[in-house]
Design a protein around this motif. Structure first.
Motif, PDB file in Angstrom:
ATOM      1  N   GLY A  92       4.021 -14.111   7.179  1.00 17.21           N
ATOM      2  CA  GLY A  92       3.513 -14.466   5.752  1.00 17.21           C
ATOM      3  C   GLY A  92       3.028 -13.283   5.067  1.00 17.21           C
ATOM      4  O   GLY A  92       2.173 -13.500   3.878  1.00 17.21           O
ATOM      5  N   ILE A  93       3.170 -12.005   5.313  1.00 20.62           N
ATOM      6  CA  ILE A  93       2.796 -10.964   4.574  1.00 20.62           C
ATOM      7  C   ILE A  93       3.940 -10.435   3.662  1.00 20.62           C
ATOM      8  O   ILE A  93       5.223  -9.856   4.320  1.00 20.62           O
ATOM      9  CB  ILE A  93       2.284  -9.992   5.679  1.00 20.62           C
ATOM     10  CG1 ILE A  93       1.236 -10.262   6.510  1.00 20.62           C
ATOM     11  CG2 ILE A  93       1.841  -8.478   4.929  1.00 20.62           C
ATOM     12  CD1 ILE A  93       0.092 -10.824   6.161  1.00 20.62           C
ATOM     13  N   GLY A  94       3.636 -10.156   2.268  1.00 20.60           N
ATOM     14  CA  GLY A  94       4.684  -9.736   1.535  1.00 20.60           C
ATOM     15  C   GLY A  94       4.132  -8.846   0.622  1.00 20.60           C
ATOM     16  O   GLY A  94       5.085  -8.213  -0.299  1.00 20.60           O
ATOM     17  N   TYR A  95       2.779  -9.032   0.053  1.00 23.11           N
ATOM     18  CA  TYR A  95       2.259  -7.890  -0.873  1.00 23.11           C
ATOM     19  C   TYR A  95       2.564  -6.314  -0.183  1.00 23.11           C
ATOM     20  O   TYR A  95       2.201  -6.219   0.760  1.00 23.11           O
ATOM     21  CB  TYR A  95       0.899  -8.003  -1.242  1.00 23.11           C
ATOM     22  CG  TYR A  95       0.549  -9.482  -2.060  1.00 23.11           C
ATOM     23  CD1 TYR A  95       0.786  -9.669  -3.159  1.00 23.11           C
ATOM     24  CD2 TYR A  95      -0.110 -10.314  -1.222  1.00 23.11           C
ATOM     25  CE1 TYR A  95       0.736 -10.553  -3.907  1.00 23.11           C
ATOM     26  CE2 TYR A  95      -0.270 -11.483  -1.968  1.00 23.11           C
ATOM     27  CZ  TYR A  95       0.085 -11.746  -3.193  1.00 23.11           C
ATOM     28  OH  TYR A  95      -0.161 -12.927  -3.764  1.00 23.11           O
ATOM     29  N   PRO A  96       3.257  -5.616  -1.122  1.00 19.60           N
ATOM     30  CA  PRO A  96       3.479  -4.104  -0.576  1.00 19.60           C
ATOM     31  C   PRO A  96       2.030  -3.546   0.067  1.00 19.60           C
ATOM     32  O   PRO A  96       2.393  -3.021   1.140  1.00 19.60           O
ATOM     33  CB  PRO A  96       3.630  -3.451  -1.918  1.00 19.60           C
ATOM     34  CG  PRO A  96       4.383  -4.471  -2.602  1.00 19.60           C
ATOM     35  CD  PRO A  96       3.716  -5.833  -2.260  1.00 19.60           C
ATOM     36  N   ILE A  97       0.816  -3.655  -0.560  1.00 19.16           N
ATOM     37  CA  ILE A  97      -0.240  -2.946  -0.021  1.00 19.16           C
ATOM     38  C   ILE A  97      -0.380  -3.593   1.526  1.00 19.16           C
ATOM     39  O   ILE A  97      -0.975  -3.019   2.519  1.00 19.16           O
ATOM     40  CB  ILE A  97      -1.361  -3.230  -0.733  1.00 19.16           C
ATOM     41  CG1 ILE A  97      -2.586  -2.180  -0.289  1.00 19.16           C
ATOM     42  CG2 ILE A  97      -1.973  -4.408  -1.121  1.00 19.16           C
ATOM     43  CD1 ILE A  97      -2.139  -0.712  -0.348  1.00 19.16           C
ATOM     44  N   ASP A  98      -0.306  -5.082   1.627  1.00 17.76           N
ATOM     45  CA  ASP A  98      -0.587  -5.525   2.692  1.00 17.76           C
ATOM     46  C   ASP A  98       0.262  -5.197   3.776  1.00 17.76           C
ATOM     47  O   ASP A  98      -0.018  -4.974   5.132  1.00 17.76           O
ATOM     48  CB  ASP A  98      -0.383  -7.056   2.692  1.00 17.76           C
ATOM     49  CG  ASP A  98      -1.740  -7.611   1.807  1.00 17.76           C
ATOM     50  OD1 ASP A  98      -2.465  -7.028   1.543  1.00 17.76           O
ATOM     51  OD2 ASP A  98      -1.480  -8.902   1.473  1.00 17.76           O
ATOM     52  N   ILE A  99       1.533  -4.778   3.552  1.00 16.17           N
ATOM     53  CA  ILE A  99       2.830  -4.317   4.287  1.00 16.17           C
ATOM     54  C   ILE A  99       2.274  -3.082   5.063  1.00 16.17           C
ATOM     55  O   ILE A  99       2.278  -2.697   6.250  1.00 16.17           O
ATOM     56  CB  ILE A  99       4.149  -4.413   3.959  1.00 16.17           C
ATOM     57  CG1 ILE A  99       4.616  -5.723   3.555  1.00 16.17           C
ATOM     58  CG2 ILE A  99       5.106  -3.684   4.808  1.00 16.17           C
ATOM     59  CD1 ILE A  99       5.713  -6.028   2.786  1.00 16.17           C
ATOM     60  N   VAL A 100       1.811  -2.104   4.090  1.00 21.86           N
ATOM     61  CA  VAL A 100       1.526  -0.736   4.407  1.00 21.86           C
ATOM     62  C   VAL A 100       0.128  -0.710   5.336  1.00 21.86           C
ATOM     63  O   VAL A 100       0.083  -0.038   6.429  1.00 21.86           O
ATOM     64  CB  VAL A 100       1.299   0.029   3.353  1.00 21.86           C
ATOM     65  CG1 VAL A 100       0.734   1.586   3.704  1.00 21.86           C
ATOM     66  CG2 VAL A 100       2.545   0.126   2.529  1.00 21.86           C
ATOM     67  N   ILE A 101      -0.827  -1.669   5.016  1.00 21.14           N
ATOM     68  CA  ILE A 101      -1.948  -1.896   5.823  1.00 21.14           C
ATOM     69  C   ILE A 101      -1.841  -2.519   7.235  1.00 21.14           C
ATOM     70  O   ILE A 101      -2.234  -1.902   8.439  1.00 21.14           O
ATOM     71  CB  ILE A 101      -2.929  -2.715   5.032  1.00 21.14           C
ATOM     72  CG1 ILE A 101      -3.584  -1.790   4.044  1.00 21.14           C
ATOM     73  CG2 ILE A 101      -4.268  -3.160   6.088  1.00 21.14           C
ATOM     74  CD1 ILE A 101      -4.553  -2.608   2.890  1.00 21.14           C
ATOM     75  N   CYS A 102      -0.988  -3.365   7.242  1.00 23.21           N
ATOM     76  CA  CYS A 102      -0.611  -4.113   8.696  1.00 23.21           C
ATOM     77  C   CYS A 102       0.217  -2.870   9.351  1.00 23.21           C
ATOM     78  O   CYS A 102      -0.070  -2.855  10.592  1.00 23.21           O
ATOM     79  CB  CYS A 102       0.478  -5.373   8.532  1.00 23.21           C
ATOM     80  SG  CYS A 102      -0.556  -6.647   7.894  1.00 23.21           S
ATOM     81  N   THR A 103       0.981  -2.299   8.930  1.00 23.88           N
ATOM     82  CA  THR A 103       1.783  -0.990   9.453  1.00 23.88           C
ATOM     83  C   THR A 103       0.788  -0.183  10.031  1.00 23.88           C
ATOM     84  O   THR A 103       0.848   0.294  11.333  1.00 23.88           O
ATOM     85  CB  THR A 103       2.930  -0.431   8.724  1.00 23.88           C
ATOM     86  OG1 THR A 103       3.850  -1.725   8.221  1.00 23.88           O
ATOM     87  CG2 THR A 103       3.743   0.625   9.531  1.00 23.88           C
TER      88      THR A 103
ATOM     89  N   CYS B 271       7.701 -13.049   4.181  1.00 25.07           N
ATOM     90  CA  CYS B 271       6.840 -13.926   2.826  1.00 25.07           C
ATOM     91  C   CYS B 271       7.863 -14.342   1.957  1.00 25.07           C
ATOM     92  O   CYS B 271       8.891 -13.764   1.750  1.00 25.07           O
ATOM     93  CB  CYS B 271       5.891 -12.824   2.411  1.00 25.07           C
ATOM     94  SG  CYS B 271       4.775 -13.760   1.298  1.00 25.07           S
ATOM     95  N   VAL B 272       7.541 -15.192   1.157  1.00 28.48           N
ATOM     96  CA  VAL B 272       8.052 -15.864   0.135  1.00 28.48           C
ATOM     97  C   VAL B 272       7.641 -14.837  -1.251  1.00 28.48           C
ATOM     98  O   VAL B 272       8.456 -15.318  -2.211  1.00 28.48           O
ATOM     99  CB  VAL B 272       7.784 -17.406  -0.344  1.00 28.48           C
ATOM    100  CG1 VAL B 272       8.404 -18.255   1.025  1.00 28.48           C
ATOM    101  CG2 VAL B 272       6.336 -17.519  -0.547  1.00 28.48           C
ATOM    102  N   PHE B 273       6.998 -14.231  -1.068  1.00 30.22           N
ATOM    103  CA  PHE B 273       6.410 -13.358  -2.404  1.00 30.22           C
ATOM    104  C   PHE B 273       7.507 -12.726  -3.209  1.00 30.22           C
ATOM    105  O   PHE B 273       7.325 -12.800  -4.214  1.00 30.22           O
ATOM    106  CB  PHE B 273       5.457 -12.364  -1.895  1.00 30.22           C
ATOM    107  CG  PHE B 273       4.630 -11.508  -2.969  1.00 30.22           C
ATOM    108  CD1 PHE B 273       3.918 -12.265  -3.979  1.00 30.22           C
ATOM    109  CD2 PHE B 273       5.056 -10.187  -3.281  1.00 30.22           C
ATOM    110  CE1 PHE B 273       3.435 -11.439  -5.000  1.00 30.22           C
ATOM    111  CE2 PHE B 273       4.575  -9.404  -4.143  1.00 30.22           C
ATOM    112  CZ  PHE B 273       3.784 -10.146  -5.063  1.00 30.22           C
ATOM    113  N   PRO B 274       8.308 -12.024  -2.601  1.00 29.89           N
ATOM    114  CA  PRO B 274       9.350 -11.286  -3.293  1.00 29.89           C
ATOM    115  C   PRO B 274      10.103 -12.015  -4.310  1.00 29.89           C
ATOM    116  O   PRO B 274      10.502 -11.766  -5.515  1.00 29.89           O
ATOM    117  CB  PRO B 274      10.521 -10.742  -2.395  1.00 29.89           C
ATOM    118  CG  PRO B 274       9.624 -10.495  -1.182  1.00 29.89           C
ATOM    119  CD  PRO B 274       8.544 -11.774  -1.181  1.00 29.89           C
ATOM    120  N   SER B 275      10.560 -13.429  -3.868  1.00 33.47           N
ATOM    121  CA  SER B 275      11.269 -14.377  -4.656  1.00 33.47           C
ATOM    122  C   SER B 275      10.196 -15.223  -5.528  1.00 33.47           C
ATOM    123  O   SER B 275      10.584 -15.397  -6.935  1.00 33.47           O
ATOM    124  CB  SER B 275      12.210 -15.435  -3.738  1.00 33.47           C
ATOM    125  OG  SER B 275      11.379 -15.960  -2.963  1.00 33.47           O
TER     126      SER B 275
END
Length: 193
Positions: free
Chosen positions: A49-60, A69-73
């Motif tokens: 459920g992670i789709g915000y760009p900053i969240d993806i970088v932090i998770c990485t 995540c559905v966020f992009p669409s």
């Protein structure tokens, strides 16, 4: 977590769920900090459920490997495009005469065929806008993941995080949010320097 780790040798990978459901960003980061470092690094670690760009970088940065995540669409349906400086809200009046691509260095079908002006006319009104903005947002996230992978391979991931974060918040009057700098600090990345 203990039960999951006991069965770990029999599992093909690990999933962390229940994030991005409305919890505060501090709680989100606390779960990452507790769970991801304890999971084996030789198996995929999927953060659901992670789709915000900053969240993806932090998770990485915390050790996550995969996201969805559905966020992009969903954000595309509202006429929004993800770009390195944040989010373009293409329904806003400032884009009525803007002849630029959504993102100059993007090779997606949206950026190759539409201007911000074109999208301003149809965003939120025609399905076509949602479709092409979804293509753009997915391509943006794919390129972000490609950039992170290359930075990890080159051992320049910390520098990547700093540059990415500074650019993402460069147009924000308040700058980098405290929760973001605190999250990166937990993995020894100083995005404020």
């Amino acid at each position: 977590l203990k039960g999951l780790l006991k069965r770990g040798k029999d599992l093909p990978g690990f999933a962390i769920g229940g994030l991005a459901g409305g919890e505060g960003k501090e709680d989100f980061c606390r779960v990452l900090e507790i769970a991801l470092p304890k999971l084996p690094f030789n198996k995929p670690r999927y953060v659901m459920g992670i789709g915000y760009p900053i969240d993806i970088v932090i998770c990485t940065a915390f050790g996550g490997d995969m996201y969805d995540c559905v966020f992009p669409s969903r954000t595309a349906r509202f006429g929004n495009a993800l770009v390195p400086e944040g989010t373009l809200r293409l329904k806003q009046a400032q884009y009525k005469t803007d002849e630029r691509k959504v993102q100059e260095d993007c090779d997606c079908i949206c950026c190759l065929n539409y201007t911000r002006k074109d999208l301003n006319k149809i965003a939120g009104k025609e399905t076509e806008a949602s479709i092409v903005l979804t293509y753009h947002n997915l391509r943006y996230l794919m390129r972000l993941c490609e950039q992170m992978r290359k930075a990890i391979e080159k051992k320049t991931f910390k520098e990547f995080c700093i540059q990415f974060t500074k650019k993402l918040y460069s147009l924000e009057k308040d700058g980098i949010p405290k929760w973001v700098s605190d999250a990166f600090a937990k993995v020894d990345i100083d995005v404020l320097k």
